[in-house]
Design an enzyme around this catalytic site. Sequence first.
Site, PDB file in Angstrom:
ATOM      1  N   HIS A   5      11.128   6.806   8.241  1.00 23.40           N
ATOM      2  CA  HIS A   5      11.651   6.975   6.888  1.00 23.40           C
ATOM      3  C   HIS A   5      13.150   7.245   6.971  1.00 23.40           C
ATOM      4  O   HIS A   5      13.650   7.728   7.980  1.00 23.40           O
ATOM      5  CB  HIS A   5      10.922   8.111   6.175  1.00 23.40           C
ATOM      6  N   ASN A  23      10.228   4.800   3.026  1.00 26.00           N
ATOM      7  CA  ASN A  23      10.160   3.936   4.197  1.00 26.00           C
ATOM      8  C   ASN A  23      11.445   3.144   4.381  1.00 26.00           C
ATOM      9  O   ASN A  23      12.098   2.754   3.409  1.00 26.00           O
ATOM     10  CB  ASN A  23       9.004   2.936   4.019  1.00 26.00           C
ATOM     11  N   HIS A  37       7.207   4.079  12.836  1.00 22.36           N
ATOM     12  CA  HIS A  37       7.188   4.081  11.374  1.00 22.36           C
ATOM     13  C   HIS A  37       8.197   5.128  10.916  1.00 22.36           C
ATOM     14  O   HIS A  37       7.924   6.325  10.986  1.00 22.36           O
ATOM     15  CB  HIS A  37       5.770   4.426  10.888  1.00 22.36           C
ATOM     16  N   ARG A  53       0.836  -1.212   0.000  1.00 20.62           N
ATOM     17  CA  ARG A  53       0.000   0.000   0.000  1.00 20.62           C
ATOM     18  C   ARG A  53       0.869   1.260   0.000  1.00 20.62           C
ATOM     19  O   ARG A  53       0.995   1.937  -1.001  1.00 20.62           O
ATOM     20  CB  ARG A  53      -0.940  -0.018   1.226  1.00 20.62           C
ATOM     21  N   ASP A  54       1.495   1.546   1.115  1.00 19.62           N
ATOM     22  CA  ASP A  54       2.284   2.769   1.246  1.00 19.62           C
ATOM     23  C   ASP A  54       3.454   2.774   0.263  1.00 19.62           C
ATOM     24  O   ASP A  54       3.829   3.817  -0.276  1.00 19.62           O
ATOM     25  CB  ASP A  54       2.782   2.884   2.692  1.00 19.62           C
ATOM     26  N   CYS A  73       7.530   9.972   0.676  1.00 15.76           N
ATOM     27  CA  CYS A  73       6.537  10.992   0.975  1.00 15.76           C
ATOM     28  C   CYS A  73       6.503  11.984  -0.180  1.00 15.76           C
ATOM     29  O   CYS A  73       7.491  12.681  -0.429  1.00 15.76           O
ATOM     30  CB  CYS A  73       6.858  11.716   2.279  1.00 15.76           C
TER      31      CYS A  73
END
Length: 303
Positions: A210, A250, A208, A16-17, A241
Amino acid sequence: MPSLPTRARIVDVGPRDGLQNEKSPVPASVKIGLVHRLQAAGLTEIEVTSYVSPKWVPQMADNHEVMAGIERKAGVRYSVLTPNLKGYEAAVQDRPDEIVVFGSASEAFSQKNINCSIAESIERFAPVVEAARAADIRVRGAMSCTVGCPYEGEVAPERVGYLAGLMKGIGVQHIGVADTIGVGTPRKVQRAIEATLAHYAVNDLSGHFHDTYGQALANTLAALEVGVWQFDTSVAGLGGCPYAKGATGNVATEDVVYMLHGMGIDTGIDLDALVDAGAYISDFLGRKPNSRAATALLNRRAG
């Protein structure tokens, strides 16, 4: 030295992300293949897709097809992102195990990202959370920009605590502390986590991170030092992002798993099979995995 957790739970957000901002369409069959490879590698938490307007995120327009095509494995939790009630109503047809709502600790980011204030975003999520809880679907919340924002700079821990309290107030069961643009450093991350712990137990909290400035593994260790044992990661380091120029995305699942295993922390994940999953999606995208551990292990195999 603080005592560290003996096990860790990894939520792979790659399908997804990781894929949502890819400009070229990724077929549903490839996304399904990625999910199957992740669960075969031992992942028990996979963020599969999102139910947002295809106008805004065309890559996720095949959400129904992807969810319908997955051969579900016992013991695996399949989560989806639902930004509003309309998204939830579409998602619930596909029987997700968990829905994810997201809010920003930065007022400016909230306005730029979802065109509303933090308070308004919570009002939007409240009926979604209520409906999911009534249907016995688990609810996870993601808090973005918990240490820094591309528009307003550093984000104070008090802002993180404020958002965590709002999320708790509407019934969100698990909360994620996200360094969305990857500017965090260990003590800043720990302060954001400590602000969140005023509202959530450590077992209901995840990190979470990055890797924009190469700090994601250091921040993972910093989170472990304050008891956090659950993390969102993305296979092959997929994703980024779109609101932060140069954000490298990520942290790679392979890198986090390699580090955790080297520290004697159990994940239940087969690293070699995980590397294969990352190579599968990277080959399709026509690039190498954005993971140092995966690159080293693949080079070793090649001899």
